[in-house]
Structure formats: C-alpha cells, structure tokens
Design a protein around this motif. Structure first.
Motif, PDB file in Angstrom:
ATOM      1  N   ALA A 153       3.662  -8.998   6.870  1.00 15.92           N
ATOM      2  CA  ALA A 153       4.581  -7.860   6.992  1.00 15.92           C
ATOM      3  C   ALA A 153       4.650  -7.416   8.445  1.00 15.92           C
ATOM      4  O   ALA A 153       3.672  -7.494   9.183  1.00 15.92           O
ATOM      5  N   ASN A 154       5.813  -6.976   8.852  1.00 12.49           N
ATOM      6  CA  ASN A 154       5.936  -6.438  10.196  1.00 12.49           C
ATOM      7  C   ASN A 154       7.212  -5.607  10.219  1.00 12.49           C
ATOM      8  O   ASN A 154       8.256  -6.055  10.637  1.00 12.49           O
ATOM      9  N   GLY A 155       7.105  -4.409   9.728  1.00 11.67           N
ATOM     10  CA  GLY A 155       8.296  -3.575   9.697  1.00 11.67           C
ATOM     11  C   GLY A 155       8.053  -2.304   8.936  1.00 11.67           C
ATOM     12  O   GLY A 155       6.969  -2.078   8.380  1.00 11.67           O
ATOM     13  N   MET A 156       9.105  -1.480   8.921  1.00 12.16           N
ATOM     14  CA  MET A 156       9.016  -0.188   8.261  1.00 12.16           C
ATOM     15  C   MET A 156       9.134  -0.402   6.758  1.00 12.16           C
ATOM     16  O   MET A 156      10.083  -1.017   6.287  1.00 12.16           O
ATOM     17  N   HIS A 157       8.151   0.085   6.036  1.00 11.17           N
ATOM     18  CA  HIS A 157       8.196   0.032   4.585  1.00 11.17           C
ATOM     19  C   HIS A 157       8.497   1.441   4.098  1.00 11.17           C
ATOM     20  O   HIS A 157       7.638   2.310   4.115  1.00 11.17           O
ATOM     21  N   HIS A 158       9.743   1.639   3.688  1.00  9.84           N
ATOM     22  CA  HIS A 158      10.165   3.002   3.381  1.00  9.84           C
ATOM     23  C   HIS A 158       9.457   3.583   2.178  1.00  9.84           C
ATOM     24  O   HIS A 158       9.357   4.787   2.026  1.00  9.84           O
ATOM     25  N   ALA A 159       8.948   2.710   1.314  1.00  9.33           N
ATOM     26  CA  ALA A 159       8.273   3.209   0.120  1.00  9.33           C
ATOM     27  C   ALA A 159       7.023   3.993   0.485  1.00  9.33           C
ATOM     28  O   ALA A 159       6.632   4.906  -0.206  1.00  9.33           O
ATOM     29  N   THR A 160       6.378   3.582   1.556  1.00  7.76           N
ATOM     30  CA  THR A 160       5.126   4.232   1.917  1.00  7.76           C
ATOM     31  C   THR A 160       5.287   5.097   3.163  1.00  7.76           C
ATOM     32  O   THR A 160       4.332   5.716   3.608  1.00  7.76           O
ATOM     33  N   PHE A 161       6.496   5.115   3.732  1.00  9.53           N
ATOM     34  CA  PHE A 161       6.748   5.819   4.985  1.00  9.53           C
ATOM     35  C   PHE A 161       5.866   5.240   6.087  1.00  9.53           C
ATOM     36  O   PHE A 161       5.388   5.954   6.953  1.00  9.53           O
ATOM     37  N   ARG A 162       5.595   3.966   5.989  1.00 11.41           N
ATOM     38  CA  ARG A 162       4.661   3.360   6.924  1.00 11.41           C
ATOM     39  C   ARG A 162       5.260   2.139   7.583  1.00 11.41           C
ATOM     40  O   ARG A 162       5.997   1.386   6.953  1.00 11.41           O
ATOM     41  N   PHE A 163       4.872   1.938   8.819  1.00  6.33           N
ATOM     42  CA  PHE A 163       5.180   0.688   9.498  1.00  6.33           C
ATOM     43  C   PHE A 163       4.006  -0.236   9.206  1.00  6.33           C
ATOM     44  O   PHE A 163       2.883   0.026   9.637  1.00  6.33           O
ATOM     45  N   GLU A 164       4.258  -1.301   8.453  1.00 13.34           N
ATOM     46  CA  GLU A 164       3.157  -2.161   8.015  1.00 13.34           C
ATOM     47  C   GLU A 164       3.121  -3.455   8.809  1.00 13.34           C
ATOM     48  O   GLU A 164       4.147  -4.060   9.063  1.00 13.34           O
ATOM     49  N   LYS A 165       1.903  -3.842   9.165  1.00  5.09           N
ATOM     50  CA  LYS A 165       1.730  -5.083   9.904  1.00  5.09           C
ATOM     51  C   LYS A 165       0.700  -5.945   9.184  1.00  5.09           C
ATOM     52  O   LYS A 165      -0.400  -5.488   8.874  1.00  5.09           O
ATOM     53  N   GLY A 166       1.105  -7.167   8.895  1.00  6.35           N
ATOM     54  CA  GLY A 166       0.217  -8.070   8.168  1.00  6.35           C
ATOM     55  C   GLY A 166      -0.812  -8.714   9.079  1.00  6.35           C
ATOM     56  O   GLY A 166      -0.765  -8.587  10.299  1.00  6.35           O
ATOM     57  N   ASN A 167      -1.738  -9.406   8.434  1.00 11.39           N
ATOM     58  CA  ASN A 167      -2.768 -10.119   9.174  1.00 11.39           C
ATOM     59  C   ASN A 167      -2.917 -11.504   8.537  1.00 11.39           C
ATOM     60  O   ASN A 167      -3.391 -11.620   7.410  1.00 11.39           O
ATOM     61  N   PRO A 168      -2.482 -12.559   9.256  1.00 11.66           N
ATOM     62  CA  PRO A 168      -2.460 -13.896   8.628  1.00 11.66           C
ATOM     63  C   PRO A 168      -3.841 -14.485   8.364  1.00 11.66           C
ATOM     64  O   PRO A 168      -3.950 -15.531   7.743  1.00 11.66           O
ATOM     65  N   ASN A 169      -4.891 -13.804   8.809  1.00 14.89           N
ATOM     66  CA  ASN A 169      -6.230 -14.361   8.615  1.00 14.89           C
ATOM     67  C   ASN A 169      -7.014 -13.720   7.480  1.00 14.89           C
ATOM     68  O   ASN A 169      -8.222 -13.926   7.367  1.00 14.89           O
ATOM     69  N   GLN A 187       3.155   5.431  12.681  1.00 16.42           N
ATOM     70  CA  GLN A 187       2.265   4.553  13.419  1.00 16.42           C
ATOM     71  C   GLN A 187       2.158   3.225  12.657  1.00 16.42           C
ATOM     72  O   GLN A 187       2.658   3.092  11.541  1.00 16.42           O
ATOM     73  N   VAL A 188       1.479   2.264  13.245  1.00 11.97           N
ATOM     74  CA  VAL A 188       1.301   0.963  12.591  1.00 11.97           C
ATOM     75  C   VAL A 188       0.110   1.017  11.646  1.00 11.97           C
ATOM     76  O   VAL A 188      -0.969   1.462  12.022  1.00 11.97           O
ATOM     77  N   PHE A 189       0.336   0.573  10.422  1.00 12.90           N
ATOM     78  CA  PHE A 189      -0.752   0.389   9.474  1.00 12.90           C
ATOM     79  C   PHE A 189      -0.989  -1.114   9.370  1.00 12.90           C
ATOM     80  O   PHE A 189      -0.064  -1.868   9.075  1.00 12.90           O
ATOM     81  N   GLU A 190      -2.227  -1.500   9.627  1.00 13.61           N
ATOM     82  CA  GLU A 190      -2.542  -2.913   9.699  1.00 13.61           C
ATOM     83  C   GLU A 190      -3.268  -3.332   8.424  1.00 13.61           C
ATOM     84  O   GLU A 190      -4.211  -2.639   8.010  1.00 13.61           O
ATOM     85  N   HIS A 191      -2.833  -4.420   7.828  1.00 14.09           N
ATOM     86  CA  HIS A 191      -3.542  -4.929   6.651  1.00 14.09           C
ATOM     87  C   HIS A 191      -4.880  -5.491   7.103  1.00 14.09           C
ATOM     88  O   HIS A 191      -4.941  -6.293   8.029  1.00 14.09           O
TER      89      HIS A 191
END
Lengths: 277, 804
Positions: free
Chosen positions: B563-579, B639-643
């Motif tokens: 993920a790398n974008g605004m997720h309106h459901a959570t009001f969060r900018f979500e960023k994935g982690n491929p590892n 802000q960015v929320f990182e998985h």
C-alpha cells in the motif's frame, strides 16, 4: 515486562511469552496541540493582496517531543470541490521538522501576483515523535489580485462592519453594485442562521434561510451590463431576503454571504451579520 | 478457468462411475427411535444424514426411517429444540440398521434446528473449539442492518461498521483478514483488509451459521487465525415439498423498505431454491443534531447523517440433485449494493458540505459493490468413505466514487471513480473421509485458490496482484472412550504472491513533475504450517470440558506489503512493507460448561500469542516524494502509517449463564472481555472491542395448538464499558447502556405455520452513544438512535405424498 498481564486460566495455560521491550518507545498517546494563537501575518481584514508575503505564525506543543508540522495552503473556491477554473489558484505546502516540546515560529511564502483571487485556507497538521497526530487547524483568508470583482454595498450602511439590527419578518434590502471589467460569471447570496456553537444552526434542517445564484443569462434585469450587478434590482418577491419570525424575548443571528466570481475564475466574498430581535 | 473445468470434468467422471457402481446395490433402510433420558419417545425430532442431506422427523412414538441408502458409513445428526444435538456414526453393510438414541435436555443457545455447517461432520459438542450455532429464526428475530449487526450480541462476536449498510466481523478482537467467512465451504473473497469493505452477504438468504471462535487455520488456511464464520447449506425440504416464502421489512430509523422472496422445493431428489432480496434505505438518524470534531461543532441537520442512504438487490439460485451416492449443489448468487458515505468521511469536514440533499439521495462519496459468486458443492460415496468437493468462482467489483480531490492533478474526464478494485478468485477444496470405525474419523483434504486483483481509478492505494495458495491437511478424531473425543491435525501450505510495480504521474500545481514509483514489484513465496490438538470431554454428567491448542498462521495480504496512498476508510496514509513475514499465532483456549436442572453456565477463556502481529504503526512523518533531490509533500492531511510487525498477545474470556425458570421464561447473562497488547511498546493493540455485558429476559409460549403460536418476547439490556486502552491516534470511547426489545408470533392454519410477525425496537431508549469499532468513530459521530423494525413473512407450502 511492563504492563504485561497474564490471566492464569486455572493453571492450564503455560506462559506464552516473556520478552523484554525491544524499542523502549514511551507509551505516549497524548496528541500534540496547535495553539489557538496560531495566526496569519500580512492578512488585514481577512484579505491579502497577490504579490505579497503570507506569514504563518504557528505555536505547537507536545508533552514529550514534537516531530513534524505540515502546512498546506490551497483554495476553497467552491466548498472544497476543487472544480475546474480558468486560471491557476495558488497552492503551497511545506513540511517542517520539529523537536522539543514547544515551538513558536513563523514561516513565510510569497504569493505570486498571477494567483487567482478568492477564498483560501491554510491547513496545519502536527505530529509528535511517538506518532500521535494532533487536531488539524485551519485559517482562512481572502486573496485579492486587483482583477477580482469589486463588491460595494451601500445599504445597509454598516454591512460587514458590525451586526445589523433588524426586526422579525423584516426584508433585508441590499443596495450597491458588484463590478468586474472581465464580466461577472455569477453572484451568489446565502443567508444562514447561526447556531450556538456553530456557524450554522442545525435547527434549520439543513436549508439555508436564503440561497440564490444570479447569472446574466437567467436574471438579466439584475445586471446593468455584463460587468455590473445591481443589488437594489432584486425586487422580484420570490428573490427578496425575508427574515423569519422570532419568539418574543429571544433573538436570532444570521450570517450573510455574498460571493461574486468573474469569467476568469477570480472570486470575491463579502460577509455580514444580522441580529434579529 | 481451465483448472476449474478440469476439476469439474473429473467430478463428473467420478460421479458417472459411482452412479453405475451403486445402481445395482440393494437399497438399505436406516431406521431408529429417539428417546429422552427417561426413555420416553420424542416426537418431531429432526434426523438427517450429513452425507446425503436426507432428513426426516420422528413420529409420535419416536420412530424414524431413512430409505434408499447404499452401503457405507454415515453421520446421523439428531436434534430437537430443548435437547442437546447429537451425532452418531452409522455403518450400513448389507442389512438395514435400527438405532436407538437418547437426547439429553438442554437449555443452551439453540432455539431452533440448525443444520451443521461443520466441515468435519463433528457436532458442536464433539468439537474441541467453542462454537456458536445460529439458525434462520435467530437471524430473523434479531435482524439488524447487516448480517454482522444481527450477530454482534453473541458472546465473543462484534462488528466493525461504516454507518448502517457496511459491516465486517470481529471475533475476540480480531477482524479484517484475521476472520474468515466461508459460504458453503468457499472462502468469501472481497478485500477483507479494508475497514470500509463490508461483508457481501445477503443476510436474508442465510439459514445456518456456525461461528468458530478461535483459530481455524488448520481447516481453512490463512486468514482464519481469529475465527471462522461458516455459512452452511440451506435447509433442504423433504421429498415432494415445495415452498414459497416472502417477507416484508420496514425500519423506522432510516426508513428501510425491503422485500425478500424465496421459492424452494424438492421433487424426487431434485432440489432448487431461488431468492431475490431488495432493500432501499434513507439517511439514518442519530439522537443529536450536532457532532464535535477537531475542536469544532458541526451541524447534523434534523439529526440525520447526510448521504448514508443505500440500495441493495441480491439474488441467489441453487439447483441440486440428491441421490443415494450423495448429492451435488450448484449455487449462483449476486450481491449488489450502492451505499452513500457520510459526506464528512472523505476530505475536510466543513459545514457547507453537510446541508441535506434529500433523505434517500445517494450523492458523492458512495461505494458500489457487486459480488458475483458460483459455488458447487458435491459429496460422493467413494468405496465406504465419502469424498466432498467445494468449487467456487467469485468476482468482487468494488467502486469508490468521490468528488475529484487530487490537489493539482488534472483529470482528463473529470471522473468520480476514485478507486475500483476488481478481485477474481477461484477456489477448490477436496476432503476425503476415510471409513475407520466409530472410534476413529480420518479426514484428508486439499485446498487450492488463485486470485487476481486489478485496481483502477484516479487514486492509488494498492497495485494489481495475483496470488496462489495450495494447502493440504490431515485431521484425526479419536474417541478412546465414549465421553472423550480427541482431535489432532496438521496442515502445510505453500503460497505465492506477485504484485506489479506501480508508477503514477506526479503533478504539482497542475504541472507534471515526474513519474513516481508507488510500489516496487513484489514476488513472495511462503511455506507455512498449522497444527492443532484438542479434546472434548464429558468430565461428569454435568460438566463438559473443551481444550484446544493450535499453531496458526496468516499470510500478509498485498495491501500490507505494497500500500502507498491515502486510505479514506481509516483517514490514514498507509504504506506497505514488502518484507513482512507471515503472522504466526500460538493459541490456547478452553470451554467449561456446567449444566444442572434449568441452569447452564459456560466459561471460555483464551490466550493468543503472536510472534509477529501485523499492524499499522504511525511514523510521525507526513507523506512526501523525492524527485531529483527536491522533496514534495503529497496531498494528505494524515501522517504515514507504516505496516509493520510486533510480538503481541490477546487474551480474554466469555461467560454465559442461561437459566430456564419455567413456564417459558428464561434469563440469560453474557459477558465478554478482550485484552490485546503490543508487547514491543506496551501499548494496546489497535481497535480492541470494549468489555460488554448483556442481560436478557425472554419468554416464549409453548402452545402447540390454536391460531397464534410461538408467541415470544425478549428484553435485552447491554452494558458496554468504556474503552480507554487505546493505541496512538485512536479515541477512547465512553461506555453506554443499550436496551433492545423484541417480540412476535406466528399464525397457524391447519397445523401449518403460515404467517410470522416479528417486531424489534433497537436502542429503545434512544441513547446517544459511540461505537468504538465504527469507522465513523474518528469523526466522533454518534450511532443510530431508536429503530423499530417490523417484519412480516408468509409461507405457502405444497406437499405431495411421497411415493414409497
């Protein structure tokens, strides 16, 4: 083993895990705060001219440690719908690295003289080191570039300067002109009842008291020519601004908004307050 | 698709073989008698064979008989309201068999006959895990706005809602891709990771539900780490019976009008069922005309939540054949929903956007979901054992539409399509039940699934991806003595995920700056195992014990990786982690059930430990991109929320007490409590449900004659505690009390139930409260106020005399 609770389930369950805290991040859930003294410099009477410097004076604080402040300036021309415009509205943003528990500072940005005129807002967003984000903070201003419509209200005399006292069931008669050499696209007039804590009363069931949009194509009698709108020409009974009845001994407050846009996309807004008793 | 076809072909082949092989065998009869503990005959007990779905009722002397069977081993389920369900192992060799069964009185949850949804033919009691069974009567009497709202007062079960039309299951604090929903054995695939992505199930079409609280990875694979909601097969009518049933639904709070109609029947073993459901609802009302968000009061004009109206049309068709070799069912269904999102849910909340636009109007933003599904279920006799297969194809098409809000990015067509996700899934499952004698049941199974996701729209959230999973498992049930059942099982699964690299143009003030990589290509392979050991034991006549220990796993889902974008459901900018690594869970649970006279007490504690629980960590950094050394902020107020992953623990317990005090009166008390902790930070895990306590008083008439029967009444008081243990950026939520009332009756004509009336009053005191798990909690929006729900159903039944 901080705050690590285990319920012993009748001795049936072995202890599942017992690890030490790896990153000793403090258990901080307190959000940072943008202080209400945060304001704009260079904006006089809610207005700033294009080609000038917009100074944003901010004060932010946190219980343990601040991390970042984001400031975002962009237009608010049509609600927040970011519709299509003839010119380019001004947009600016920045991210400021912070540290410590209190920061009071100023940041400036030059607004190019070509920016479209109209209402803008400045959004401020703050985070702390633990990742708590504070409540957003918005400041509004009107940008003028010299080619936006001019609204000249001659009656009521103190429109926009203070509260205008009126009686229940009165009719608000506006006089004066809106002019623009680039031709007027439309004139919008809205009257909304103000609520106790809010700009608009929720008792009104969502309908503003008055909401009209005038264009030369639909209301030619209100325009002297394509460049001039005459407020005093609003005489059609259906378009008059009639105030409601108010229970004896009580009063109501109304907010009047006049928004005029020209063919280039420049916008000018004037606001006034009514007190009905 | 080619794969699916080949499986189909094989099935048809096997089917033909067996039809020919069993055609010559002499048909056998399984008959028996059902008695109570005092050896008195029980009338109207339902008996059915798990393998062929053949069903019958006992007569006034307690006798039943099921005819036309071929030799083999069968599981016979016997159930009667007010008695414990039992399941018997039967071996038909060359002669007819007669069995005598005793049923024990019970006052548990079961108020109606519920067909086992269990994939292993175990009864609820034999299972080593806590299981809740729910039937269509419960679903009708507790009808909420969604299936999960209907179920969320069950102990250990809650739901995550977006307004009233969208909800997803939560079991013991676990949700999203940690709870698996299976429809007739096929895993429901529809973007489970997203908070705003509700469960695409028509609750009016559900007749049997089994909720497994605790890990189900062994049988269902990844995603069942927190529990399974298994929707069972529809109840099959007796041979020669045709039935049509319609129901009208009206709800006062949001002016829901609904109708659902079904026609089903069984003619000489050919079964069919068709259903159509239509619902239309307006904006819902809350007991407040303001809400307070980000230091500002905002108006809720008329107490209505603007743009929360919706429309739904669902349809379903099932065709099947029942023979002595088994049965096969084909189910085709389509779920369609268009539902508005509260205007403030996307973008900045401003008063101007909250003006009403009509009660039933669906403006922007809204979601439109279409879920198309084909399921084939087959059970075949293979020698003396049974082979079961479940095949499924699903197409989940989800559209999120909103006002273009792209901050400086030109949109060529001014499209409102923010995000469209098209997920296609194929699943296949095979299980073989080895005939081993009545003390042993051995099941071998394999599952294969393949997925393909294609996103579009002007917003970027996740890339297109494909994934494949193949798992095999073995399960052994052993009954060393009559009162003890031991389960042991293991599964291994291999999986592959490939997510495409995504490149999006980056604009600044309507000027193209550069193409920016939003995520790199991700190709992952996984090998995981699950194992479980459990037992179910009658310690004494009154005390029953279940114990279960399991190792389970869950694969990271592609949004968690990329993920790398605004997720309106959570009001969060979500960023994935491929590892990220697959989540590994070590889970222990127990259930103690004590019954004496009319009193039943149940205590279910659990303890889960995760060596790497996946969650979103706030970074304190606002999203930005770097292009040629220059930093540009991305348009996001979050802000960015990182998985990321952490060691975590979840523990909790459920307590249930039911007391039948006589003359149809019953008192019930349910308590649930969940505690989740991130063991790295010492902070709570995000979005844990608050402790709750439900106290109910109900009465049901036991009248067996007259026009009005099944008269019932229930008052249920819920005390939901405050949730103050919250993760960063999560609001604590105050506690509240909630009163639900319900009642109803049935009208009979000539011993046939022809009309059912049910009334409900939800939130009877019109309490202003907040739901900690609601998506709208972030906006501080209150939950719906008082809601009267009226349902009227009528039935037409036609019976032919079955030729014997």
């Amino acid at each position: 083993m901080k705050n690590f609770r285990i319920i012993i389930l009748l001795g049936l369950f072995a202890l599942a895990s017992c690890n030490k805290d790896e990153d000793a991040a403090p258990q901080d859930t307190t959000r940072p705060v943008i202080n209400s003294s945060t304001h704009l410099h260079g904006v006089i009477g809610g207005k700033i001219n294009a080609g000038n410097k917009l100074e944003i004076h901010y004060k932010v604080s946190d219980n343990l440690g601040l991390k970042e402040l984001k400031i975002d300036v962009h237009n608010n021309f049509d609600g927040h719908s970011h519709g299509r415009l003839a010119g380019t509205p001004y947009e600016w943003d920045t991210i400021i690295r912070l540290s410590g528990t209190l920061r009071e500072d100023e940041i400036e940005t030059w607004i190019p003289s070509t920016a479209l005129a109209g209402p803008y807002h400045v959004g401020l967003f703050v985070t702390d080191a633990a990742g708590n984000q504070g409540n957003s903070f918005y400041l509004d201003f009107n940008l003028s570039n010299g080619s936006e419509p001019v609204i000249n209200i001659t009656a009521p005399a103190n429109f926009g300067l203070g509260e205008i006292d009126m009686k229940p069931l009165d009719t608000l008669r506006l006089a004066g002109t809106a002019t623009d050499p680039d031709q007027i696209e439309k004139v919008k007039i809205e009257v909304e009842e103000e609520g106790e804590h809010m700009r608009i009363s929720s008792a009104t069931d969502g309908e503003p008291l008055y909401k009209r949009e005038f264009k030369i194509s639909t209301h030619p009698s209100l325009f002297t020519d394509a460049n001039t709108f005459q407020f005093a020409n609003i005489i059609n009974p259906g378009d008059l601004i009639k105030l409601p009845s108010v229970a004896p001994g009580t009063s109501k407050h109304f907010h009047v908004k006049i928004i005029v846009s020209d063919k280039l996309g420049n916008v000018r807004m004037r606001e006034g307050e009514l007190h009905v008793e | 698709m080619t794969f699916k076809f080949s499986i189909h072909l094989k099935c048809i082949l096997i089917l033909c073989l067996f039809i020919t092989s069993v055609i010559n065998a002499q048909p056998l009869v399984l008959s028996g008698r059902v008695l109570d503990e005092n050896k008195q005959p029980l009338q109207s007990a339902t008996v059915y064979l798990h393998e062929t779905l053949q069903a019958g009722l006992t007569d006034s002397l307690g006798f039943f008989s099921l005819k036309g069977l071929s030799p083999g081993v069968y599981h016979l389920h016997v159930q009667l309201i007010g008695y414990e369900k039992i399941s018997k192992w039967v071996n038909l060799k060359t002669d007819d068999v007669f069995i005598e069964t005793e049923l024990k009185e019970s006052i548990g949850q079961l108020q109606e006959v519920v067909i086992e949804a269990d994939r292993n033919k175990f009864s609820e009691k034999e299972s080593s895990q806590p299981i809740i069974q729910v039937g269509k009567e419960y679903i009708r009497r507790n009808n909420g706005n969604t299936l999960m709202e209907t179920l969320d007062r069950l102990p250990g079960v809650s739901s995550i809602n977006t307004g009233v039309g969208v909800s997803k299951p939560v079991i013991r604090g676990l949700s999203f891709q940690r709870v698996l929903v299976a429809d007739q054995g096929i895993k429901q695939e529809g973007q489970q990771w997203g908070a705003d992505h509700g469960l695409e199930i028509d609750q009016y079409g559900v007749e049997n539900i089994e909720i497994i609280k605790g890990p189900g990875s062994l049988l269902y694979g990844s995603d069942a780490i927190g529990g399974v909601i298994s929707l069972g097969k529809p109840n099959i009518l007796q041979e020669g019976t045709h039935l049509s049933e319609s129901r009208l639904i009206y709800k006062t709070n949001n002016h829901t009008y609904g109708i659902t109609s079904t026609a089903k029947g069984n003619k000489k073993g050919f079964v069919y069922q068709a259903r159509v459901t239509g619902l239309s609802y307006g904006d819902y009302r809350v007991p407040s005309d303001t809400f307070y968000y980000q230091d500002t009061y905002f108006p809720l004009f008329g107490g209505r939540l603007k743009n929360t109206a919706g429309r739904e049309v669902h349809s379903n068709l099932m065709l099947g054949v029942h023979r002595k070799w088994g049965y096969t069912h084909l189910t085709i269904s389509n779920y369609h929903q268009k539902v508005g999102l509260f205007t403030g849910a996307i973008g900045r909340v401003t008063t101007d956007r909250l003006f009403q636009d009509g009660r039933r109007n669906i403006g922007l933003p809204f979601q439109q979901i279409n879920h198309f599904k084909v399921i084939s279920n087959t059970t075949l006799q293979l020698g003396k054992g049974w082979l079961e297969s479940d095949l499924g194809y699903q197409h989940n098409d989800r559209q999120e539409r909103s006002v273009p809000h792209t901050h400086g990015q030109p949109l060529p067509d001014n499209s409102t399509l923010a995000l469209r996700l098209q997920l296609q899934s194929i699943s296949a499952g095979l299980r073989y039940f080895v005939p081993k004698g009545h003390r042993h049941t051995l099941v071998f199974g394999a599952q294969l699934s393949q997925q393909n996701n294609r996103p579009s729209g002007f917003e970027f959230l996740l890339p297109s991806f494909s994934s494949t999973q193949l798992g095999i498992f073995m399960l052994h049930k052993y009954k060393p003595i009559d009162h003890l059942t031991i389960h042991i099982g293991a599964r291994i699964e291999t999986a592959r995920q490939i997510a495409d690299r995504s490149i999006f143009p980056f604009y600044r003030r309507f000027v193209f700056i550069d193409s920016v990589e939003r995520n790199s290509r991700v190709a992952r392979r996984y090998l995981n195992y699950a194992a479980a050991f459990g037992l179910s034991w009658d310690l004494t006549r009154r005390l029953h014990l279940k114990l279960n220990a399991a190792k389970s796993y869950r694969l990271p889902v592609v949004p968690e990786l990329t993920a790398n974008g605004m997720h309106h459901a959570t009001f969060r900018f979500e960023k994935g982690n491929p590892n990220l690594e697959p989540e590994q869970g070590y889970q222990f649970d127990a259930e103690f059930k004590y019954q004496i006279g009319g009193l039943s007490m149940q205590y279910s504690p659990f303890l889960y430990y995760f060596s790497n629980y996946l969650f979103q960590r706030p970074t304190g950094l606002f999203p930005r991109v770097e292009i040629d050394g220059a930093l540009y902020a991305l348009p996001s107020t979050s802000q960015v929320f990182e998985h990321t992953q952490t060691k975590a623990q979840i523990t909790g317990q459920e307590v249930q007490v039911e007391w039948a005090i006589g003359s149809g009166w019953k008192i019930s008390q349910n308590m649930e409590w969940v505690w989740g902790e991130n063991l790295s930070t010492g902070l709570p895990l995000p979005y844990m449900p608050p402790a709750s306590y439900f106290s109910g008083l109900s009465w049901q008439s036991g009248k067996q004659r007259g026009k009005i029967r099944k008269l019932y009444f229930e008052a249920n008081m819920g005390i939901i505690s405050a949730q103050k243990r919250v993760e960063r950026n999560e609001w604590s939520t105050p506690g509240y009390q909630m009163l639900h009332l319900s009642g109803g009756f049935s009208l009979y004509h000539k011993q046939e139930e022809i009309v059912q009336v049910s009334l409900q009053c939800r939130n009877a005191t019109n309490t202003l409260y907040f739901n900690h798990l609601s998506r709208y909690r972030i906006l501080n929006l209150p939950e719906p106020g008082v809601n009267f729900i009226v349902q009227l159903s009528w039935k037409l039944e036609k019976k032919h005399k079955a030729k014997s």
